[in-house]
Design an enzyme around this catalytic site. Sequence first.
Site, short mmCIF file in Angstrom:
data_model
loop_
_atom_site.label_atom_id
_atom_site.label_comp_id
_atom_site.label_asym_id
_atom_site.label_seq_id
_atom_site.Cartn_x
_atom_site.Cartn_y
_atom_site.Cartn_z
N CYS A 50 0.70 -1.18 -0.09
CA CYS A 50 -0.10 -0.25 0.11
C CYS A 50 0.95 1.22 0.01
O CYS A 50 0.45 2.27 -0.65
CB CYS A 50 -0.84 -0.10 1.26
SG CYS A 50 -0.06 0.14 2.75
N ASN A 76 -8.24 4.37 -2.44
CA ASN A 76 -7.47 2.99 -1.96
C ASN A 76 -6.87 2.46 -3.21
O ASN A 76 -6.75 2.63 -4.23
CB ASN A 76 -8.74 2.23 -1.56
CG ASN A 76 -8.11 1.02 -0.39
OD1 ASN A 76 -7.00 1.00 -0.35
ND2 ASN A 76 -8.91 0.45 0.09
N HIS A 134 -2.56 0.98 6.98
CA HIS A 134 -2.68 1.18 5.51
C HIS A 134 -2.24 2.64 5.17
O HIS A 134 -2.64 3.58 5.59
CB HIS A 134 -4.18 0.74 5.03
CG HIS A 134 -4.24 0.50 3.80
ND1 HIS A 134 -3.56 -0.19 2.89
CD2 HIS A 134 -5.63 0.92 3.19
CE1 HIS A 134 -4.20 -0.50 1.81
NE2 HIS A 134 -5.35 0.37 1.74
#
Length: 346
Positions: free
Chosen positions: A157, A309, A289
């Site tokens: 991520c 995302n 994240h």
Amino acid sequence: MLFFNFYKHIMFLPWVFCVALLTLNVCAVSYIAYDMSNAQELFNEFVVKYNKVYKDDQEKEARFEIFKQNLADINARNALEDSAMFEINSRADISSNELLQKLTGLKLSLMRGEKKNSFCTPTVISGDSSGKVPDSFDWRDRNSVTSVKMQKECGSCWAFSAVANIESLYHIKHNVSLDLSEQQLVDCDKVNNGCNGGLMSWAFEGIIRAGGISYEAPYPYTGVDGVCKNTTRYVQLSGCYAYDLRSEKKLRQVLHEKGPVSVAIDVVDLTNYKSGVAKHCSVDHGLNHGVLLVGYGQENDVKYWTLKNSWGSDWGEQGFFRIKRDVNSCGILNQFAASAILSSSS
């Protein structure tokens, strides 16, 4: 042809009453709840829809148990939230621990010890915003946010957040959209740990030390750790900001004036997010994240942030999500946010 309609197993239930000063007004707000007695049928449809393959019946049964737990969690969140919806998605058969291992990748431990950023300027974001800032703003409206990507089962991520930041800043500067290589960071960054996690600020440092970053086409994403390849690095950075976020009001100004910001959050509560503004997003699992902050606004008197995302466009609102603003949703106020500075030649 098979058609999958999870909603045939949903009950629509009344949610809330609104009371005015002298008049009782009933608000027609509802939430959805999956019928737990049909969990097996829901699971069977889920397996076919998402092409799930399990090694044996024992694993399939274990996945079904996790699926039921997630189904109950979805129902609980839909009962709690009046401005967001949660539903079954492709991750409904994995546990929170598996999510953290496979689909996130923020590694806070990289900031411990004696490691210090050499190129990122420490910047505290605090106080109220100065100057006029619009009530709502979204960099997508200026086409300065590139398409949503998929990190797969790799803790990368940090790479996707950092690359998305650079792509956006490049478009803001040149009005040109680029697709840059996350895989190059996974393979070549010697401070971050590839699919085992990293930090966005270290990603920017790695790009500076390496002399830039390549396009996606000559260095495509695989989702596994690989051997670093020698390819031309087209976009260079001259520095970066390491943000310590202490004020969401000031963050709004930074976003509007400087561009999208790489931020760290706890994403676990949003695993099954579908749409709307999530009001209840804790940091109970710690920051885990990296995503990209791209906008803010207000809907039905609820102020929100909009974030990008790296779980594909079939998750959330076409890969994006919204969380309540000014309440430190998902732990967004922390010292792990960052943004790149493009070199004068880039």
